[in-house]
Design an enzyme around this catalytic site. Sequence first.
Site, PDB file in Angstrom:
ATOM      1  N   LYS A 244       5.205  18.097 -42.461  1.00  0.00           N
ATOM      2  CA  LYS A 244       5.773  18.897 -41.382  1.00  0.00           C
ATOM      3  C   LYS A 244       6.621  19.751 -42.396  1.00  0.00           C
ATOM      4  CE  LYS A 244       9.167  19.794 -38.045  1.00  0.00           C
ATOM      5  NZ  LYS A 244      10.312  19.105 -36.989  1.00  0.00           N
TER       6      LYS A 244
ATOM      7  N   ASP B 295      14.955  25.365 -38.869  1.00  0.00           N
ATOM      8  CA  ASP B 295      14.636  25.304 -37.531  1.00  0.00           C
ATOM      9  C   ASP B 295      15.724  25.836 -36.583  1.00  0.00           C
ATOM     10  OD1 ASP B 295      13.552  24.707 -34.992  1.00  0.00           O
ATOM     11  OD2 ASP B 295      13.616  22.680 -35.203  1.00  0.00           O
TER      12      ASP B 295
ATOM     13  N   LYS C 199      19.165  25.872 -30.702  1.00  0.00           N
ATOM     14  CA  LYS C 199      19.820  24.764 -30.925  1.00  0.00           C
ATOM     15  C   LYS C 199      21.368  24.982 -30.874  1.00  0.00           C
ATOM     16  CE  LYS C 199      16.565  22.191 -34.309  1.00  0.00           C
ATOM     17  NZ  LYS C 199      16.678  21.095 -33.626  1.00  0.00           N
TER      18      LYS C 199
ATOM     19  N   ASP D 131      14.462  20.397 -42.149  1.00  0.00           N
ATOM     20  CA  ASP D 131      13.177  20.083 -41.245  1.00  0.00           C
ATOM     21  C   ASP D 131      11.980  20.055 -41.881  1.00  0.00           C
ATOM     22  OD1 ASP D 131      12.711  19.481 -38.695  1.00  0.00           O
ATOM     23  OD2 ASP D 131      12.392  21.116 -37.918  1.00  0.00           O
TER      24      ASP D 131
ATOM     25  N   ASP E  42      11.819  24.339 -29.151  1.00  0.00           N
ATOM     26  CA  ASP E  42      12.450  23.514 -30.372  1.00  0.00           C
ATOM     27  C   ASP E  42      11.610  22.379 -30.323  1.00  0.00           C
ATOM     28  OD1 ASP E  42      14.413  22.879 -31.998  1.00  0.00           O
ATOM     29  OD2 ASP E  42      15.609  21.743 -30.550  1.00  0.00           O
TER      30      ASP E  42
ATOM     31  N   GLU F 162       8.594  22.268 -31.889  1.00  0.00           N
ATOM     32  CA  GLU F 162       7.736  23.065 -32.710  1.00  0.00           C
ATOM     33  C   GLU F 162       7.033  22.254 -33.726  1.00  0.00           C
ATOM     34  OE1 GLU F 162      10.483  22.257 -35.572  1.00  0.00           O
ATOM     35  OE2 GLU F 162      11.119  22.606 -33.685  1.00  0.00           O
TER      36      GLU F 162
ATOM     37  N   ARG G  48       5.336  19.684 -33.912  1.00  0.00           N
ATOM     38  CA  ARG G  48       4.120  19.034 -33.204  1.00  0.00           C
ATOM     39  C   ARG G  48       3.060  20.081 -33.123  1.00  0.00           C
ATOM     40  NH1 ARG G  48       7.160  16.955 -27.976  1.00  0.00           N
ATOM     41  NH2 ARG G  48       8.698  16.625 -29.735  1.00  0.00           N
TER      42      ARG G  48
END
Length: 531
Positions: free
Chosen positions: A304, A309, A316, A327, A386, A388, A390
């Site tokens: 990933k 993010d 967030k 991230d 959020d 995201e 996946r």
Amino acid sequence: MQFSTKIFAQADLNNPKQLKASLGTLLAHSTDCLVLAYSKADLDALTAGKSKSGFLIELDRLLGGSVTHANLVGDLDAKPASTCVIRAEKSWTASGVKAKRVLLVSLGDIAPASARSLNSYSKIARAALKQLSGGSIQSALWFIPSFALGHRAEFMAEEVRLTIQYAGDQAYRFGVRQPAMKFKAKDKADTFTHLIFAGNDTCAKELKAAVPEGSAMVEGMNLAKDLGNLPPNICTPTYLGKAAQGLSKKTGLKVEVLGRKQIEALGMGSFLSVAKGSDTPPQFIVMRHQGGKAGEAPIVLVGKGITFDTGGISLKPGEAMDEMKYDMCGAASVIGTMYAAALMKLKKNVIGVIPTCENMPSGNATRPGDIVKSMSGQTIEILNTDAEGRLILCDALTYVERFKPKAVIDVATLTGACIIALGHVHSGVFSDDEGLVNALTKAGHASLDTVWRLPLDAAYHEQLKSNFADVANIGGRPAGSVTAACFLSRFTEKYKWAHLDIAGTAWKSGAAKGSTGRPVPLLVNYLLEQK
């Protein structure tokens, strides 16, 4: 940090007949520090003064009474991981001793070899390495058989790789490796720069293999840390693509970087939905290490790569949002592992796949309630922007079907729920394949980069049901890390697959803030063990 080997063919500290000659040979080697381990029994024999032979007793004779003196003043201790540095005296030169120092490290009360573990060894190794670092010692000779009394040679190889892993971790300085970044004055290169692993004929083969393996692992970890620690205005998706391409010039890796138009042509609607809010274009990176036979099924690693993010429209909280530069640590660990595989010329086919983009809020950003179509054809209702990671991974997991893989492992800082479940000790592992779980668990133990299995029961899929699409991208608060893994599993039915959630292990917060380089050691050890 440089690592190398030195074989003293007949050096055997366990054989009373060879003890004096073995110690003499080791002490005659010119080094800033000779590192040797001793047991409680060795110390007891020295203290009692009744025995005429023994490891510390013979060493004391060769060092002109220096060991006895250290014991008398209380510098020697039987407690495991206790250390004592004995510095050279004039009498040493007359005895042919060229070592400037001897670092003695306590193993404690020696248990049967079968009862000792890498975990106990790790504490001993860390204590020794701490003594070597930060002073005037530049190089050291580490006699590994003295640390592995009674163990098979294969276990010594694990100890060597782990020692190198810790030494590399100790020597890492972001400011030294990235001088263009502003860094603290304390970020100076460690004075300790060369660790030589000494062995004998019994472990020579394993030692000569383990040192380059461990060295390559450290290089992969360092790269993963650098990428994770870089600020997000520098380490963008474009930067990651160029970093991967740069490795192809240094190694035999073959690297391909796909841009937005190519990603669109592949039908990766789920991946692109995350990238919509950012002005920075997404990248899809494919790295190939062709070390195995032609046509041999590859092991595929998917990382990933969300380089920052914000949460998107599902923004967030501001506190600690700076840490969302981490991230992309899944991507960094895959790039680092691919680099390590290439450096050690691993005789296996390995492919790294990295979908990378930013998750930003804007007028173009995906909204909660939007429905997108994945590369697999499945539609996804996005209930929370959020969630995201996946969404970019699912398209990558569909893409890798074309490789007809032996196994696929995705690596992601996926859920805060995994931190709640496991803290910062173990990474979460999810898979229905027992063999793959066992192999990853074993590799985790071998590197102390451990995983803990979490469930993937079919019943959890109920939480992902949508009234408007094939699947929702979240399943609510209960079992958040599990439902995230269940979501990914819908795209992995054509091959063996495992998911690693590294949200709690990829970086540290607070005063020690920074990337850990995990799970590069786990992945490298896994690759080494595959037949």
